[in-house]
Structures are given as C-alpha cells and as structure tokens.
Enzyme design. Structure first.
Site, PDB file in Angstrom:
ATOM      1  N   TYR A  51       0.954  -1.103   0.016  1.00 52.83           N
ATOM      2  CA  TYR A  51      -0.238  -0.437   0.019  1.00 52.83           C
ATOM      3  C   TYR A  51       0.950   1.063   0.339  1.00 52.83           C
ATOM      4  CZ  TYR A  51      -4.520  -0.627   0.223  1.00 52.83           C
ATOM      5  OH  TYR A  51      -6.955  -1.016  -0.420  1.00 52.83           O
ATOM      6  N   GLU A  53      -0.319   4.760  -0.484  1.00 48.96           N
ATOM      7  CA  GLU A  53      -1.653   6.445  -0.575  1.00 48.96           C
ATOM      8  C   GLU A  53      -0.481   7.299  -0.378  1.00 48.96           C
ATOM      9  OE1 GLU A  53      -5.253   5.993   2.000  1.00 48.96           O
ATOM     10  OE2 GLU A  53      -5.462   4.180   1.054  1.00 48.96           O
ATOM     11  N   ASP A 197      -6.705  13.674 -25.237  1.00 49.84           N
ATOM     12  CA  ASP A 197      -6.396  12.288 -24.606  1.00 49.84           C
ATOM     13  C   ASP A 197      -5.957  11.295 -25.421  1.00 49.84           C
ATOM     14  OD1 ASP A 197      -6.995   9.632 -24.303  1.00 49.84           O
ATOM     15  OD2 ASP A 197      -8.908  10.048 -23.754  1.00 49.84           O
ATOM     16  N   THR A 223      -3.592   6.644 -21.669  1.00 50.46           N
ATOM     17  CA  THR A 223      -2.889   4.931 -21.294  1.00 50.46           C
ATOM     18  C   THR A 223      -2.007   4.193 -21.714  1.00 50.46           C
ATOM     19  OG1 THR A 223      -3.877   4.222 -23.189  1.00 50.46           O
ATOM     20  CG2 THR A 223      -5.566   4.547 -21.733  1.00 50.46           C
ATOM     21  N   LYS A 226      -1.096   1.241 -24.988  1.00 51.30           N
ATOM     22  CA  LYS A 226      -1.794   0.942 -27.154  1.00 51.30           C
ATOM     23  C   LYS A 226       0.110   1.032 -27.588  1.00 51.30           C
ATOM     24  CE  LYS A 226      -6.448   2.378 -25.684  1.00 51.30           C
ATOM     25  NZ  LYS A 226      -6.588   2.317 -24.576  1.00 51.30           N
ATOM     26  N   ARG A 232      -1.410  -2.442 -18.840  1.00 48.32           N
ATOM     27  CA  ARG A 232      -2.582  -1.963 -19.048  1.00 48.32           C
ATOM     28  C   ARG A 232      -2.946  -0.506 -17.973  1.00 48.32           C
ATOM     29  NH1 ARG A 232      -6.499  -2.496 -22.159  1.00 48.32           N
ATOM     30  NH2 ARG A 232      -5.213  -3.978 -23.124  1.00 48.32           N
TER      31      ARG A 232
HETATM   32  N1  DSN Z   1     -11.507   0.874 -25.246  1.00 49.24           N
HETATM   33  C1  DSN Z   1     -10.153   1.646 -25.462  1.00 49.24           C
HETATM   34  C2  DSN Z   1      -9.973   1.003 -27.272  1.00 49.24           C
HETATM   35  O1  DSN Z   1      -9.638   0.072 -28.199  1.00 49.24           O
HETATM   36  O2  DSN Z   1      -9.889   2.376 -27.988  1.00 49.24           O
HETATM   37  C3  DSN Z   1     -10.329   3.303 -25.272  1.00 49.24           C
HETATM   38  O3  DSN Z   1      -9.959   3.281 -23.940  1.00 49.24           O
END
Ligand code: DSN
Length: 413
Positions: A51, A53, A197, A223, A226, A232
């Site tokens: 933990y 925090e 984003d 994120t 990707k 993730r």
């Molecule tokens: N769900 C994702 C995608 O496949 O683009 C985006 O967060």
C-alpha cells in the site's frame, strides 16, 4: 507458472490458452499491443503487496522507501519522454486519468466539448451512460461528411455558442493526425481549458511521428498500453500550475492506493520508449498502417477518410455487403483479431455497426514490415470474401499460425 498450475488449474489453463491465442493469431486491435518481458516481469512483482497511498516522500503508510524510488523514476521518465512539467502516474486506467482531470477543473453541470463517440471519440468524452455524460453537460463535435476529417469550423462554432469550461481533443477511432494547435486556438479564443487524450497515439508522439500536445494543452491524458507498449494503465501530464490540484484529484479524489507493481511496469515502459530505437518502432507502425490500408483499398474496402496517417484504419465493410459484426466473427475464425466499430454517419447500431477498426501496433512489435502487411491484407480480404466458408477460414487460420512462428512475440516467444 508451476505454482499457478498447481494452485488453480482453471486459471492456469485459461492463461495458457490466451497466450497461445496471442502467439498464433494476427492481433490487429488498434488499442492493443505486446509488452516486453521486462514490463511483464515488473507487473508480476511483489510490489503488488504494498500500500502506498500518497506520493513519494509523503505517504500514509510505512515501508514505502522502495516504492518511492519506483514512482519517482516513473514520473521523471515520463516527464522526460514527453517534455512535460508535471506527471501523475497513479491513474489505474485512461478513464481514471480523464476523470482526474475533470475533477480538477470541472464542477457538476459544467459544459465540456468533445468528439462524438459515434465519430471516433471515447466513452469518457461525454457518452450519455458514462460518468462524464451524467455529471457534466457534453456538447459534441464530429467529422465532416465529405472527407471524415475533424470539422474545425464546427468545433469553433460550438465553442463560441456553448462556452465550454473544457475542450477535449483526442479519439479512439480517428485515422488521421490531430492538429492540437488548432484546438488550442479555439480554447484560447473562448477561454476554455484544453485536455488532449492521446491514449491511442501516445507511442507515436513519443516516437516523434505525431505532433505533441504537451506544449499547447493544459492537460494531457493517456493510457500506457496501446502504441506506447506498456502495462494496462493510465497517466496524466500537466503544467506545474495545475500539479497540486491534479494530484489531489487522483489521490484522495478518485483513487486510494496506487497499483505499485503497475507503476513499476509503467516506469519500465517509459524507459523503453526513451531508448534510441523507439522512434523507428513508431515510424514502422505508421508505415505498416499505410501499407495495409493500400492493400485493403485495392481489394474494394472503403476506408473512413480514404486512408490513414496514424496506427489505425476504419474499414466500412458494408461496401462488400457485410456488417461489422459478421466481419469481426469471420476474421476471428481465421485467427485475425479486430473489433467491430461504428463509422461516422453510421446508419447501423453499435452492436452490429458498418465498420471494423484495424491497427498495426502489435504486429509491428512482432517485427512485421510493409511486405508482411501485403500478406496480412490478403488474408483479411480473403476471410471477408469467404465469411461463411468455414473450410477456407480454417485453412487461413492454419496458414497464419505457421506464418506467425517467424515473428516471435516479445516476452512470450
Ligand atoms: N476501449 C479503448 C479502445 O479500444 O480504443 C479505448 O479506451
């Protein structure tokens, strides 16, 4: 995984099958990738037990000296990677990264201006069933009907009319480079803040293939899994003036303890993206997408906007008398993974839309190049043409399993 096998053979078995699926098939989901072995190892460490925090040097738990080192490295690396003043690496996901920014600058009922989900936006950009659409007042822009490019006249008109507190740029299903500076101009004119984003194309920004939003946006969210090829998870970058409020919004605003094993895996991912070979990877993703798009166009598919200049393309499969759902399932049976997707001005429903979305980040990680995209494109076209011919789809599946053996998955083999 000998201990997992003994302790829980059902989970072990499902993981093994998934590993096989990832290895033997062609992974073309635009939001997926393969992490390195180092990222996988970091995500599987004892840091999951801890933990933490708070933030490095200011925690609510003892024993945080080593996780402090990890989080500080993650923050420093991602700031260096994108040239940002401040970074928060604790959001568990892209959705939580976006939520943290909204909590920092919006009050319930405030107006946000973002891309329509049906034109390529994201759930957290104000979709009516998502928290962002329930808590705030979303106004949506889209793409032009003739060329499927973002309609900046509409963005400016809506911004002047509705005076949003926050303008959101970035998309999940938009195949073109986004002009962040144009969004910044509109935001400045109407006194709005700008959030970009960049989840989908963060790896392309890191590799210098896509223009960076960092200097012109107030907040950048992303994120890490990707095109950036990490675990993730999510993160936020912002100007120093917003740092304190953003950090408070993440913790204690919307999250408790950070997932320190994932923060460690993000640190490894950022370190990998800082290496001199990463720009070549990013360039190859885009070259592969262009090569694949050409094959699909020459095979009679319609592409949204006529092509791509990033990592993904949106194919209108109604041009060959299929629906997105039928196409997705046929490709799946051939060992090719994509997702059905709405396309701009779609007349069909989300569960069976007109399109499929195809991305090249994962196959590029396996070392495939433009030549291989010709073969991949031929299999896609073949599977779509034989969508109800089980024997042909099964034959393609065998050929693909054979073909992919030459392109080992990092961390899996
Ligand atoms: N769900 C994702 C995608 O496949 O683009 C985006 O967060």
């Amino acid at each position: 995984m000998p201990d997992l096998k003994t302790a829980d053979s059902a989970i072990w078995d499902a993981v093994c099958r998934e590993r096989e699926r990832q290895t033997e098939g062609l992974e073309l989901i635009a939001s997926e990738n393969y992490t390195s072995r180092a990222v996988l190892e970091a995500a599987g460490t004892v840091l999951t037990n801890k933990y933490a925090e708070g933030y490095p040097g200011r925690r609510y738990y003892g024993g945080c000296e080593h996780v402090d080192t990890v989080e500080q490295l993650a923050r420093d690396r991602v700031r260096r990677l994108f040239g940002a003043e401040h970074a928060n690496v604790q959001p568990h996901s892209g959705s939580q990264a976006n939520m943290a920014v909204y909590m920092t600058v919006l009050n319930p009922g405030d107006t946000i201006l973002a891309m329509d989900l049906a034109h390529g936006g994201h759930l957290t950009h104000g979709m009516h069933l998502n928290f962002s659409g329930k808590l705030y007042r979303p106004i949506h822009y889209g793409v032009r009907p003739n060329d499927h490019r973002i309609d900046f006249d509409q963005v400016a008109t809506l911004a002047r009319e509705h005076r949003p507190r926050l303008i959101i740029a970035g998309a999940s299903a938009y195949p073109r480079e986004i002009d962040h500076a144009k969004f910044a101009d509109v935001a400045r004119e109407v006194g709005a803040l700008l959030m970009v984003d960049m989840a989908h194309y963060a790896g392309l920004v890191a590799g210098g293939v896509h223009n960076s939003p960092v200097s012109c946006a107030d907040f950048v969210t992303s994120t890490s899994h990707k095109t950036l090829r990490g675990p993730r998870s999510g993160f936020v970058l912002c100007r120093e003036e917003h740092a304190k409020n953003l950090d408070r919004s993440v913790f204690p605003g919307i999250q408790g303890g950070p997932l320190m094993h994932i923060v460690a895996a993000k640190a490894v991912c950022f370190g990998e993206a800082l290496r001199p070979d990463f720009p070549a990877y990013a360039r190859q993703i885009v070259e592969n997408a262009r090569a694949l798009a050409e094959v699909l166009l020459s095979g009679g598919l319609r592409l949204v906007s006529g092509g791509t200049d990033n990592h993904l393309m949106m194919c209108d499969v109604t041009a060959i008398d299929l629906s997105g759902s039928v196409a997705e399932k046929a490709l799946d049976r051939a060992g090719i993974t994509v997702n059905k997707n709405m396309i701009p001005y779609d007349q069909r429903k989300p569960m069976d839309p007109s399109g499929i979305r195809i991305g090249t980040a994962a196959l590029t990680t396996r070392g495939m190049q433009a030549d291989e995209m010709k073969r991949v494109g031929a299999w896609i076209l073949g599977a779509l043409r034989h969508a109800d011919d089980e024997a042909t789809l099964r034959r393609f599946r065998g050929e693909i399993a054979e073909f992919t053996r030459n392109f080992p998955v990092p961390g899996i083999g």
